[in-house]
Design an enzyme around this catalytic site. Structure first.
Site, PDB file in Angstrom:
ATOM      1  N   SER A  94      -1.304   3.789  -1.929  1.00 41.71           N
ATOM      2  CA  SER A  94      -2.419   3.585  -2.862  1.00 41.71           C
ATOM      3  C   SER A  94      -2.703   2.088  -2.870  1.00 41.71           C
ATOM      4  O   SER A  94      -1.921   1.328  -3.420  1.00 41.71           O
ATOM      5  CB  SER A  94      -2.032   4.033  -4.265  1.00 41.71           C
ATOM      6  OG  SER A  94      -1.541   5.344  -4.242  1.00 41.71           O
ATOM      7  N   LYS A 169      -8.584   7.735  -5.261  1.00 35.30           N
ATOM      8  CA  LYS A 169      -7.181   7.718  -5.713  1.00 35.30           C
ATOM      9  C   LYS A 169      -7.030   6.808  -6.945  1.00 35.30           C
ATOM     10  O   LYS A 169      -6.363   7.160  -7.925  1.00 35.30           O
ATOM     11  CB  LYS A 169      -6.286   7.225  -4.574  1.00 35.30           C
ATOM     12  CG  LYS A 169      -4.866   6.900  -4.970  1.00 35.30           C
ATOM     13  CD  LYS A 169      -4.086   8.107  -5.449  1.00 35.30           C
ATOM     14  CE  LYS A 169      -2.721   7.704  -5.980  1.00 35.30           C
ATOM     15  NZ  LYS A 169      -2.053   8.807  -6.641  1.00 35.30           N
ATOM     16  N   LYS A 237      -0.738  -1.167 -11.012  1.00 40.47           N
ATOM     17  CA  LYS A 237      -1.512  -1.679  -9.868  1.00 40.47           C
ATOM     18  C   LYS A 237      -2.748  -0.795  -9.620  1.00 40.47           C
ATOM     19  O   LYS A 237      -3.862  -1.292  -9.441  1.00 40.47           O
ATOM     20  CB  LYS A 237      -0.602  -1.697  -8.629  1.00 40.47           C
ATOM     21  CG  LYS A 237      -1.283  -1.912  -7.321  1.00 40.47           C
ATOM     22  CD  LYS A 237      -0.945  -0.939  -6.189  1.00 40.47           C
ATOM     23  CE  LYS A 237      -0.117   0.246  -6.411  1.00 40.47           C
ATOM     24  NZ  LYS A 237      -0.023   1.256  -5.406  1.00 40.47           N
TER      25      LYS A 237
HETATM   26  P1  NAD Z   1       8.637   2.841  -3.534  1.00 34.09           P
HETATM   27  O1  NAD Z   1       8.666   1.486  -4.127  1.00 34.09           O
HETATM   28  O2  NAD Z   1       9.636   3.854  -3.962  1.00 34.09           O
HETATM   29  O3  NAD Z   1       8.747   2.739  -1.925  1.00 34.09           O
HETATM   30  C1  NAD Z   1       8.113   1.748  -1.156  1.00 34.09           C
HETATM   31  C2  NAD Z   1       8.964   1.512   0.081  1.00 34.09           C
HETATM   32  O4  NAD Z   1       8.309   0.555   0.919  1.00 34.09           O
HETATM   33  C3  NAD Z   1      10.351   0.916  -0.251  1.00 34.09           C
HETATM   34  O5  NAD Z   1      11.366   1.704   0.371  1.00 34.09           O
HETATM   35  C4  NAD Z   1      10.292  -0.494   0.321  1.00 34.09           C
HETATM   36  O6  NAD Z   1      11.548  -0.972   0.785  1.00 34.09           O
HETATM   37  C5  NAD Z   1       9.306  -0.303   1.463  1.00 34.09           C
HETATM   38  N1  NAD Z   1       8.686  -1.537   1.910  1.00 34.09           N
HETATM   39  C6  NAD Z   1       8.132  -2.533   1.168  1.00 34.09           C
HETATM   40  N2  NAD Z   1       7.644  -3.502   1.968  1.00 34.09           N
HETATM   41  C7  NAD Z   1       7.883  -3.115   3.246  1.00 34.09           C
HETATM   42  C8  NAD Z   1       7.605  -3.678   4.510  1.00 34.09           C
HETATM   43  N3  NAD Z   1       6.995  -4.842   4.614  1.00 34.09           N
HETATM   44  N4  NAD Z   1       7.989  -3.002   5.614  1.00 34.09           N
HETATM   45  C9  NAD Z   1       8.625  -1.800   5.520  1.00 34.09           C
HETATM   46  N5  NAD Z   1       8.911  -1.208   4.336  1.00 34.09           N
HETATM   47  C10 NAD Z   1       8.545  -1.856   3.214  1.00 34.09           C
HETATM   48  O7  NAD Z   1       7.153   3.376  -3.754  1.00 34.09           O
HETATM   49  P2  NAD Z   1       6.634   4.902  -3.711  1.00 34.09           P
HETATM   50  O8  NAD Z   1       6.736   5.495  -5.064  1.00 34.09           O
HETATM   51  O9  NAD Z   1       7.225   5.602  -2.544  1.00 34.09           O
HETATM   52  O10 NAD Z   1       5.068   4.634  -3.475  1.00 34.09           O
HETATM   53  C11 NAD Z   1       4.537   4.280  -2.214  1.00 34.09           C
HETATM   54  C12 NAD Z   1       3.019   4.290  -2.338  1.00 34.09           C
HETATM   55  O11 NAD Z   1       2.590   5.604  -2.713  1.00 34.09           O
HETATM   56  C13 NAD Z   1       2.471   3.328  -3.401  1.00 34.09           C
HETATM   57  O12 NAD Z   1       1.258   2.790  -2.972  1.00 34.09           O
HETATM   58  C14 NAD Z   1       2.282   4.236  -4.602  1.00 34.09           C
HETATM   59  O13 NAD Z   1       1.322   3.707  -5.506  1.00 34.09           O
HETATM   60  C15 NAD Z   1       1.868   5.521  -3.940  1.00 34.09           C
HETATM   61  N6  NAD Z   1       2.129   6.752  -4.690  1.00 34.09           N
HETATM   62  C16 NAD Z   1       3.315   6.926  -5.363  1.00 34.09           C
HETATM   63  C17 NAD Z   1       3.535   8.121  -6.056  1.00 34.09           C
HETATM   64  C18 NAD Z   1       4.821   8.393  -6.817  1.00 34.09           C
HETATM   65  O14 NAD Z   1       4.856   9.317  -7.633  1.00 34.09           O
HETATM   66  N7  NAD Z   1       5.899   7.645  -6.571  1.00 34.09           N
HETATM   67  C19 NAD Z   1       2.555   9.124  -6.046  1.00 34.09           C
HETATM   68  C20 NAD Z   1       1.385   8.934  -5.317  1.00 34.09           C
HETATM   69  C21 NAD Z   1       1.186   7.732  -4.650  1.00 34.09           C
END
Ligand code: NAD
Length: 287
Positions: A94, A169, A237
């Site tokens: 997102s 989104k 965010k």
């Molecule tokens: P999270 O913080 O659990 O996971 C993010 C991952 O990205 C982490 O494992 C981190 O180490 C990795 N990361 C960060 N920088 C990096 C880089 N430069 N190279 C490689 N890996 C890197 O977040 P999440 O909850 O999995 O969310 C991910 C995305 O999905 C976000 O944009 C979030 O807004 C969106 N989202 C989350 C949910 C939810 O319920 N958690 C639902 C829908 C959408």
């Protein structure tokens, strides 16, 4: 179709498991080696860097926190040059419309299509492969990755040009974040009055106050369970991105909720149900 998956957090982990279950060969990378290890244990191939992942990925999926992560990972000339001919980049994070459109334009000289495909449904939806996928991009690129989306989600939307997925989104999450805040106020009233929260939950689940947000967050508030799920920082965010889309509009509710989420930033790594703790210290001091 070989898949490279970057970003193995709360969402990435169950999504990769579903791709493996659907029979795709998946190579994974995350800056956290432990996150890579968790998926190699499930049958994925681990990569030591994005550069190692690129040549073995016909489709690259990114599931990263926000704009700056998406741009720094994808807008890397060495990474782009290492992709196989005809590769497709699918960003399911997102982030903002502006960021994904910048990424799409940046890839044009490489002949790589960029698909904008954020998701909704949370960690539970990712695990159950029932995510809603807000896909946008060139029709031929969307058709190419459609089977991959079917392994990840249930409702797959075609929203038009790249950037529309992110826009919709962010609007969806404007509803979600504002809803969580008001649910936390309902929870506070119920707690103060000593109401039976199980009965309240059952009644609301059968009534107009019901939503998937209520279903997922109210029990977390009652149980005080804020681990995993959707980090408050990520929700804020998305709300900020939605407010930016409406620049010039008053948006008093969204702006107030954004301020309240900021005031609660001590709990940024918790699930956003932690809105329930917003006034806790004040309450304790009134003790
Ligand atoms: P999270 O913080 O659990 O996971 C993010 C991952 O990205 C982490 O494992 C981190 O180490 C990795 N990361 C960060 N920088 C990096 C880089 N430069 N190279 C490689 N890996 C890197 O977040 P999440 O909850 O999995 O969310 C991910 C995305 O999905 C976000 O944009 C979030 O807004 C969106 N989202 C989350 C949910 C939810 O319920 N958690 C639902 C829908 C959408």
């Amino acid at each position: 179709m070989r898949i490279g998956f970057i970003g193995l957090g709360a969402m990435g982990f169950p999504m990769v498991k579903n791709l493996l279950a659907a029979g795709y060969p998946v190579t994974v990378y995350d800056i956290s080696p432990a996150a890579v290890d968790r998926l190699t244990a499930e049958g994925a191939q681990g990569a030591a860097s994005t550069l190692a992942l690129a040549p073995v990925s016909d489709v690259v999926i990114t599931m990263l926190p926000a704009d700056k992560h998406v741009k720094s990972v994808l807008m890397d000339p060495a990474f782009a040059a290492a992709l196989p001919k005809g590769a497709t980049v699918v960003d399911m994070s997102s982030c903002t419309t502006a960021a994904i459109q910048e990424v799409e334009a940046w890839y044009a000289p490489y002949g790589v299509d960029v698909v904008d495909a954020p998701v909704s449904g949370g960690v539970e939806g990712a695990a159950a492969h029932t995510l809603s996928i807000f896909a946008a991009g060139k029709p031929e690129a969307l058709a190419r990755v459609h089977p991959v989306f079917q392994a990840l989600g249930r409702d797959i939307f075609d929203l038009g040009k790249c950037g529309m997925g992110k826009a919709f989104k962010n609007l969806n999450n404007m509803i979600t974040t504002c809803t969580v805040m008001v649910i936390s106020e309902v929870y506070r009233i119920a707690k103060k009055q000593g109401y039976d929260t199980d009965k309240l939950y059952d009644m609301i689940m059968a009534s107009t106050g019901m939503s998937r947000t209520f279903q997922a967050r109210f029990p977390r508030m009652v149980n005080g369970s804020y681990q995993g799920g959707f980090k408050q920082s990520l929700g804020r965010k998305d709300l900020g991105n939605a407010i930016a889309l409406g620049e010039g509009e008053p948006l008093p509710v969204a702006k107030l909720v954004h301020e309240l989420m900021l005031a609660n930033r001590a709990y940024d790594d918790c699930d956003m149900a932690v809105a329930a703790r917003l006034f806790e210290e004040k309450e304790a001091s009134h003790g």
